[in-house]
Design a protein around this motif. Structure first.
Motif, PDB file in Angstrom:
ATOM      1  N   ARG A 188      -8.763  -6.782  -3.566  1.00 31.26           N
ATOM      2  CA  ARG A 188      -8.148  -6.889  -2.237  1.00 31.26           C
ATOM      3  C   ARG A 188      -7.885  -8.346  -1.870  1.00 31.26           C
ATOM      4  O   ARG A 188      -6.829  -8.680  -1.330  1.00 31.26           O
ATOM      5  CB  ARG A 188      -9.052  -6.246  -1.188  1.00 31.26           C
ATOM      6  CG  ARG A 188      -9.213  -4.741  -1.332  1.00 31.26           C
ATOM      7  CD  ARG A 188     -10.247  -4.194  -0.360  1.00 31.26           C
ATOM      8  NE  ARG A 188      -9.802  -4.310   1.012  1.00 31.26           N
ATOM      9  CZ  ARG A 188     -10.606  -4.175   2.071  1.00 31.26           C
ATOM     10  NH1 ARG A 188     -11.902  -3.949   1.887  1.00 31.26           N
ATOM     11  NH2 ARG A 188     -10.126  -4.279   3.282  1.00 31.26           N
ATOM     12  N   PHE A 213      -0.501  -2.798  -0.485  1.00 35.20           N
ATOM     13  CA  PHE A 213      -1.583  -1.836  -0.345  1.00 35.20           C
ATOM     14  C   PHE A 213      -2.055  -1.821   1.092  1.00 35.20           C
ATOM     15  O   PHE A 213      -2.437  -2.847   1.656  1.00 35.20           O
ATOM     16  CB  PHE A 213      -2.738  -2.200  -1.283  1.00 35.20           C
ATOM     17  CG  PHE A 213      -2.332  -2.188  -2.726  1.00 35.20           C
ATOM     18  CD1 PHE A 213      -2.351  -1.011  -3.451  1.00 35.20           C
ATOM     19  CD2 PHE A 213      -1.901  -3.343  -3.339  1.00 35.20           C
ATOM     20  CE1 PHE A 213      -1.977  -0.996  -4.778  1.00 35.20           C
ATOM     21  CE2 PHE A 213      -1.524  -3.333  -4.672  1.00 35.20           C
ATOM     22  CZ  PHE A 213      -1.558  -2.160  -5.393  1.00 35.20           C
ATOM     23  N   GLU A 230      -4.487  -0.683   4.381  1.00 37.79           N
ATOM     24  CA  GLU A 230      -5.875  -0.330   4.660  1.00 37.79           C
ATOM     25  C   GLU A 230      -5.975   1.183   4.830  1.00 37.79           C
ATOM     26  O   GLU A 230      -5.103   1.822   5.410  1.00 37.79           O
ATOM     27  CB  GLU A 230      -6.364  -1.022   5.945  1.00 37.79           C
ATOM     28  CG  GLU A 230      -6.535  -2.518   5.800  1.00 37.79           C
ATOM     29  CD  GLU A 230      -7.679  -2.862   4.877  1.00 37.79           C
ATOM     30  OE1 GLU A 230      -8.774  -2.303   5.054  1.00 37.79           O
ATOM     31  OE2 GLU A 230      -7.479  -3.677   3.969  1.00 37.79           O
ATOM     32  N   ASN A 265     -13.304   1.824   0.249  1.00 37.75           N
ATOM     33  CA  ASN A 265     -11.966   1.274   0.448  1.00 37.75           C
ATOM     34  C   ASN A 265     -11.169   1.217  -0.849  1.00 37.75           C
ATOM     35  O   ASN A 265     -10.292   0.362  -1.021  1.00 37.75           O
ATOM     36  CB  ASN A 265     -12.030  -0.124   1.079  1.00 37.75           C
ATOM     37  CG  ASN A 265     -11.146  -0.238   2.299  1.00 37.75           C
ATOM     38  OD1 ASN A 265     -10.075   0.361   2.352  1.00 37.75           O
ATOM     39  ND2 ASN A 265     -11.589  -1.000   3.275  1.00 37.75           N
ATOM     40  N   SER A 325      -7.323   1.025  -0.873  1.00 34.45           N
ATOM     41  CA  SER A 325      -6.594  -0.205  -0.557  1.00 34.45           C
ATOM     42  C   SER A 325      -6.091  -0.919  -1.801  1.00 34.45           C
ATOM     43  O   SER A 325      -5.263  -1.814  -1.707  1.00 34.45           O
ATOM     44  CB  SER A 325      -7.489  -1.147   0.267  1.00 34.45           C
ATOM     45  OG  SER A 325      -8.627  -1.525  -0.481  1.00 34.45           O
TER      46      SER A 325
END
Length: 826
Positions: free
Chosen positions: A200, A240, A242, A398, A401
């Motif tokens: 990320r 990408f 959230e 996550n 993401s």
């Protein structure tokens, strides 16, 4: 009017009486589950009589004629004192929390079902030796013996929480203990979260190369630089999104566990007789875990055929995980081995039941499971698995993401095997009579990877990395630092390496071995062990304390274990404040400038000790937190919320301008070019404003302990207003994120400086005088909030005190609280 007043008085009186009556009834019923340590019971499943002697701290010393009966007694003792904790752990591992807690634990259940920990635990049992299976069964029989007594003797359901939640209690099984070990392994594993966060950050950074600063390798040679995550899939950057509500699902059993490097941490060190004043080997060990009430740890002593053992156990498992015998002592730290890989799996656009492999399209293995939810209709989930492991939905950790459309994420982890014999390794270790036998026992250890420290009666010391290490290929495209493509042959595991490939250290010339989750070896990928280590700071302080004395004592080891000097503070303040010390004209009292000057004056005279009675630790912690956030938020935007926990190596790189890292100081949206000195000053003002709003304008009255309370939260009732004041334990504490007496903070939320993660157990062992060895846990032996042993060791723990660790039967019996006698049913 008087009549109305009389009736109101009567109604209020009746209401108070009803409340008192209900409270009294509940207290009486709940009190029935406080065990009587002087009771005699006749139970089936024993070969002979068992004595459970409780010392003054309620630590059970279990005496039996056979090992079977000793383990039976341990299971019985665990169930007596920690039944609710054990049942909750089992239920979590099975993915069945929502049956009693409703929708709030649904995501935890969903993840547990997908990982199939319960299935792996059951399928691993045949891999255990007959002897180990017999021990697991004996332990389970002891647990079940107490469960039967709770039912037949009306012992308050065994735990007061069971009056509020009424699940049916299934008998304990041997595979339930294996399941608990897998759950503990998951708690200590953070490499998958690191992979996702690194990916990320790589996507968010304008210059992906700056990931070297934000998530730095531990200082040292040999680290390889990585490319841009987006380039792996030829996708546009920042594509990408959230995932709404994404992240690690809140764990109701460990509510304070949060953040990278919070999965598992510990200190352990040992010295040979040549470095011991009394002429015997020394060891200190303190594993760090989320602080809970009761503690995850439970103290116990067992009399085995190979000799007595004593130390820290985890309820639900029959192992002394950290402890000593008459000939050997052992302690564990998290090794931070990179034993997890995440894979991006391409789904066949023409057939969503298939995914891409190096050999073409293959079918997902699928199964459906039903999750029961309290007061709601059950839901059915479809579980998918690839050759690389279970598919993890994007809402967990996550993962979504960094998972592009048309793809899913899978997880490969060493613990997910049908031959996970980790408990067997611990059982062998308890019966080892020498360093060699102890090292051999580590071959059965699968996960979590750990550093096993050993000290022996004969004066030898050793440290061995135990746990399976993935066998990766040199051509792995991300070196397992970020998710990789699951259809590329070079990214796939070739199995796991053999035990001899794990690092080992024996009898060093210096006479001292130690580990604080720090980088321990410099080996080229793929035998590198890890790129993501749990400590770069505590090891500096430990090294200095060990070098400061030619010989050590039990007390010097205790002093090091309780040390609260922060090497991060000593390293960072001269860098960050070098152009701010004693500069400018004296400012007027009451101004921002004057507050800043006074804060800098205090910090200039401070030695870095994170003492609960001082204001300086609070100023330092708030300043570094605000500084890091100011440095990164213009570069990575909302992702900065994942980096509230201070990374000292990042700040050091920036203020030393290593590799051009000072460019983080320039605020990108502004036209001016900001300097690091300007950002440091702004961050200090921001921190002081925050602290003034919370603790008043008198800086000398601020106290670290006021903000840095150790929060031992009950895993379920601790969040309720009515019960929290009964079941939670809060204590002002010294220490911090980077002190040997580790007291880690969450860095976020309404209380960013509370102590949520620390040494739940401390032990110091001295073979020159074994009965002078000591230990302590962070709360008390009992899990019953109404028991005086619920928190009786908590204040000792806070003050840095210990209780004796003796294997002398007579000392154990002296001034005991009671002796429980278990007799076999005929």
């Amino acid at each position: 009017m008087m009549t109305l007043l009389r009736w109101l008085t009567r109604l209020v009186g009746v209401g108070i009486a009803v409340v008192v009556l209900i409270g009294s009834v509940f207290y009486w019923m709940a009190g029935r589950s406080i065990p009587d340590y002087d009771a005699d019971w006749t139970v089936p499943g024993l070969n002979g009589q068992v004595e459970i002697v409780r010392n003054t701290a309620a630590v059970p010393h279990i005496f039996a004629l056979t090992d079977h009966d000793a383990y039976f007694g341990l299971g019985f003792s665990h169930a007596q004192d920690r039944l609710w904790q054990m049942l909750l752990l089992r239920r979590q591992g099975q993915g069945r929390l929502s049956e009693i807690f409703g929708r709030r634990t649904l995501e935890v259940d969903d993840l547990m079902r997908r990982l199939d920990l319960d299935g792996y635990a059951s399928r691993s049992l045949p891999a255990y030796s007959d002897e180990s299976r017999a021990i697991l069964q004996a332990y389970a029989d002891g647990v079940n013996a107490w469960l039967r007594l709770v039912g037949t003797e009306a012992l308050g359901r065994g735990a007061p929480e069971l009056f509020l939640f009424e699940p049916e209690i299934a008998p304990w099984r041997p595979n339930d203990s294996v399941l608990i070990s897998l759950l503990m392994a998951l708690q200590m594993t953070t490499q998958h979260e690191s992979e996702i966060l690194r990916a990320r950050a790589s996507l968010a950074l304008p210059d992906p190369a700056r990931i070297t600063d934000l998530m730095p390798d531990a200082p040292g040679n040999g680290a390889a630089e990585l490319g841009d995550f987006a380039s792996l899939l030829d996708l546009p950057r920042r594509m990408f999104a959230e995932v709404e509500g994404a992240g690690a699902p809140r764990d109701p059993l460990h509510p304070n566990a949060q953040g990278l490097n919070r999965g598992g941490a510990s200190n352990v060190w040992a010295a040979t007789p040549a470095r011991s004043a009394a002429g015997g080997a020394l060891m200190a060990t303190d594993p760090h875990v989320p602080l809970t009430a009761p503690s995850q740890w439970y103290l116990a002593r067992l009399e085995l055929a190979t000799g007595a053992v004593i130390g820290a156990t985890i309820p639900g498992m029959p192992n002394i995980i950290n402890g000593r015998s008459e000939r050997l002592s052992w302690g564990l730290t998290a090794a931070y081995m990179d034993d997890v890989d995440l894979y991006i799996e391409e789904v066949n656009p023409q057939n969503p039941t298939q995914y891409r492999t190096p050999d073409g399209w293959a079918d997902f293995e699928t199964r459906r499971e039903i999750i029961e939810i309290a007061d709601e209709a059950p839901i059915t989930i479809t579980l998918r698995e690839t050759v690389n492991g279970p598919v993890i939905p994007g809402r967990h950790w996550n993962a979504g993401s960094v998972t592009p459309a048309g793809h899913v994420m899978s997880m490969r982890w060493t613990a997910l095997t049908d031959e996970n014999t980790t408990i067997q390794a611990g059982l062998r270790l308890m019966r080892a009579r020498s360093i060699e036998e102890a090292l051999e026992s580590g071959e059965d250890h699968v996960a979590p990877a750990a550093n096993l420290m050993l000290a022996a009666e004969d004066g030898r010391i050793a440290m061995q990395v135990v746990g399976h290490m993935p066998w990766r290929l040199n051509e792995h495209e991300t070196q397992a630092r970020m998710p990789s493509r699951g259809w590329v042959e070079g990214n796939l595991w070739q199995g796991t390496t053999q035990y001899f490939a794990n690092p080992t250290f024996e009898d060093p010339e210096s006479g001292v071995l130690g580990n604080t989750n720090n980088k321990m070896v410099e080996r080229a990928f793929p035998l590198h062990v890890s790129f993501n280590w749990g400590d770069t700071q505590r090891i500096q302080r430990l090294g200095r304390l060990m070098e400061a004395r030619e010989v050590h004592t039990r007390d010097s080891f205790i002093g090091a274990q309780l040390d609260t000097v922060s090497p991060a503070a000593r390293n960072l303040l001269p860098l960050v404040a070098r152009d701010l010390w004693f500069t400018g004209q004296p400012a007027a009292i009451g101004t921002t400038e004057r507050l800043r000057q006074r804060a800098l004056e205090l910090l200039a005279d401070w030695n870095g000790e994170m003492n609960e009675h001082l204001p300086e630790p609070l100023i330092f912690a708030a300043w570094m937190r605000a500084l890091q956030h100011r440095l990164i938020r213009d570069d990575i935007g909302p992702l900065a919320e994942e980096f509230w926990q201070v990374e000292p190596v990042f700040l050091e790189r920036v203020f030393r301008n290593i590799g051009g890292a000072s460019e983080w100081c320039d605020v990108r949206p502004s036209n001016a070019v900001e300097t690091c000195n300007e950002i440091a000053e702004l961050a200090l003002d921001e921190a002081l404003q925050e602290l003034s709003e919370s603790y008043g304008s008198d800086i000398e009255s601020w106290r670290w302990g006021a903000a840095h309370e150790a929060v031992h939260e009950h895993p379920v009732l601790g969040e309720t207003r009515f019960f929290s004041w009964i079941v939670n334990i809060r204590q002002a504490t010294s220490g911090g994120d980077f002190t040997l007496n580790r007291a880690a903070t969450p860095g976020r939320g309404p209380e960013p400086y509370i102590n949520t993660h620390g040494a739940g157990y401390r032990g110091v062992y001295d073979f020159a005088d074994p009965d002078s060895s000591v230990f302590i846990i962070s709360t008390g032996q009992s899990g019953h909030p109404f028991s005086r042993h619920y928190d009786d060791m908590g204040e000792l723990w806070r003050r840095g005190e210990y209780v004796p660790m003796t294997l002398d039967p007579e000392l154990a019996r002296a001034a005991n609280l009671g002796i429980t006698v278990l007799s076999p049913a005929r």
